[in-house]
Design a protein around this motif. Structure first.
Motif, PDB file in Angstrom:
ATOM      1  N   LEU A 143       0.902  -1.223   0.177  1.00 18.80           N
ATOM      2  CA  LEU A 143       0.076   0.134  -0.068  1.00 18.80           C
ATOM      3  C   LEU A 143       0.978   1.225   0.116  1.00 18.80           C
ATOM      4  O   LEU A 143       0.617   2.248  -0.793  1.00 18.80           O
ATOM      5  N   ALA A 144       2.043   1.241   0.675  1.00 18.37           N
ATOM      6  CA  ALA A 144       2.781   2.300   0.875  1.00 18.37           C
ATOM      7  C   ALA A 144       3.536   2.582  -0.472  1.00 18.37           C
ATOM      8  O   ALA A 144       3.660   3.747  -1.120  1.00 18.37           O
ATOM      9  N   THR A 145       3.821   1.574  -1.285  1.00 19.19           N
ATOM     10  CA  THR A 145       4.250   1.644  -2.584  1.00 19.19           C
ATOM     11  C   THR A 145       3.439   2.047  -3.635  1.00 19.19           C
ATOM     12  O   THR A 145       3.752   3.243  -4.380  1.00 19.19           O
ATOM     13  N   ALA A 146       2.249   1.823  -3.357  1.00 13.66           N
ATOM     14  CA  ALA A 146       0.923   2.324  -4.496  1.00 13.66           C
ATOM     15  C   ALA A 146       0.906   3.712  -4.169  1.00 13.66           C
ATOM     16  O   ALA A 146       0.879   4.597  -4.808  1.00 13.66           O
ATOM     17  N   ILE A 147       0.745   4.091  -2.835  1.00 11.70           N
ATOM     18  CA  ILE A 147       0.719   5.608  -2.583  1.00 11.70           C
ATOM     19  C   ILE A 147       1.885   6.493  -2.936  1.00 11.70           C
ATOM     20  O   ILE A 147       1.740   7.511  -3.590  1.00 11.70           O
ATOM     21  N   ILE A 148       3.131   5.899  -2.854  1.00 10.48           N
ATOM     22  CA  ILE A 148       4.255   6.620  -3.431  1.00 10.48           C
ATOM     23  C   ILE A 148       4.282   6.814  -5.028  1.00 10.48           C
ATOM     24  O   ILE A 148       4.269   7.746  -5.499  1.00 10.48           O
TER      25      ILE A 148
END
Length: 121
Positions: free
Chosen positions: A5-10
């Motif tokens: 999820l953090a990667t998708a947000i970035i």
């Protein structure tokens, strides 16, 4: 923190920033796609906030939970603030505000990952 999820947000934040930069360089005003991108980014951040608060509330998470929660809640303010400022600014600088908002979100998510992992920077 949930790494996918953090990667998708970035990635979403960087795409929004890139589109804002493209519009600013072409001397275009903010359009509906900018707002849609910021909306998607905000939804992803809300999911991250809920998951992060659940994990911190369940005694899972960083040693410095207060700082993490501060970042978690503070990052939620950036896309709406960028959208509001971008709509009010009717020149090329409206999309430039979106660039700053997107890059700020990406940096804050990276920093939240460092806090979660206990990395001292």
């Amino acid at each position: 923190m949930t790494d996918p999820l953090a990667t998708a947000i970035i990635v979403a934040a960087l795409v929004v920033a890139a589109y804002g930069l493209f519009a600013a360089l072409r001397d275009r005003r903010m359009d509906g796609l900018h707002l849609a991108g910021l909306g998607v980014l905000e939804v992803l951040l809300l999911v991250q906030a809920v998951l992060g608060l659940v994990k911190v509330g369940g005694d899972e998470g960083p040693a410095d939970g207060a700082t993490f929660v501060g970042y978690l809640l503070g990052v939620l303010l950036i896309p709406p603030a960028g959208a509001g400022w971008g709509v009010l600014e009717r020149s090329r600088w409206g999309p430039a505000v979106i660039v700053v908002a997107g890059l700020s979100v990406a940096v804050m998510i990276v920093r939240m990952g460092q806090i979660w992992d206990g990395t001292v920077v």
